[in-house]
Design an enzyme around this catalytic site. Sequence first.
Site: not given
Ligand code: ATP
Length: 318
Positions: A23, A25, A27-28, A30, A45, A137
């Site tokens: 996955g 997002g 920022f990060g 995964v 992540k 959020d």
């Molecule tokens: P955002 O843009 O929403 O702030 P972010 O960069 O902080 O995102 P996350 O939302 O934590 O990142 O993770 C991105 C994607 O990865 C999620 O939408 C999800 O589909 C997947 N993901 C995150 N954590 C997990 C996990 N523990 N197990 C499986 N998939 C995950």
Amino acid sequence: YRDVIIQQNVDPKKYYEILPEVGRGSFGTVFLCREKSTGLELAAKIVSCKKKKDKLEVLKEIDIMSCLHHPRLIQLYDAFDFENKVYAILELIQGGELFERVIDEDFVLTEKACAVFMRQICEGIEYIHSRNIIHLDMKPENILCVTKTGNRIKIIDFGFARRYEPNKKLQVMFGTPEFAAPEVINFDEIFYYTDMWSVGVICYVLLSGLSPFVGDTDVATMTNVTLGQYSFNYSSFNDVSDDAKDFVKKLLIKDGRKRMTAKDAVKHKWIMESALNTELSLTKTKLKRYVIKKRWIKAVNTIIALKRMGARIDLDLI
Ligand code: ATP
């Protein structure tokens, strides 16, 4: 799961094998990962932090996650700060995003199913608030299903979460306009009730496949939110009970102090007993459209971000 202390200057690859991406997002990224000593499958992540401020933000997210232990919340297993990257080793959640599951061919969408999801979301939020934290959020992308077939969910992503400090005025300017409370958009003081507005928007979308405040642009959406006007006057709501609407009504209140708390929400009649078993087929059709549109927006944003980084986009690859 125990409280986690971030390991400084230790290479996580010493202990974990990083496997394919699961996955992404804003920022990060995964990745699937495996603990070498136990074979345990987890999620890593990884956030690149070029600036010190970015790193402090990510470390804050990890700090908050490390003290939240609840079955409705993603659990932190380990954490590393190594060579300008922060690694959060998380429990792996295999079921995908809630809305993706709901639009699955074999999923029967009923009010009862919505109430089961909403109860778990409120239980998670109740716990977060009891630990003096505001999530800030809450949106469908941050709710994942534990398995591909079951109905258990977990709240993820504490990137915007804040500790509530009684003597400190807390104002924020982030989040997703579609799910953000009026006080966020007006840059007024925020409180635990700020999360409950977003819970109300999620429930409205789940029951109808429609988004109560969304406009053609972010500015139009923000205007709609600050007006706080919405309606149940759509055919998707024809089969939706008054108790379900009452649940949403008690959350989508402009004055945050009058909103239902998470504690009250789990005890609401609709959650406890009265959700109907009638199939919401029009809602499902509309939810499919909603999810597909979101996928498109996400893809376009990824392309824009890549272009900004100077990447040559090969459209055949998309
Ligand atoms: P955002 O843009 O929403 O702030 P972010 O960069 O902080 O995102 P996350 O939302 O934590 O990142 O993770 C991105 C994607 O990865 C999620 O939408 C999800 O589909 C997947 N993901 C995150 N954590 C997990 C996990 N523990 N197990 C499986 N998939 C995950």
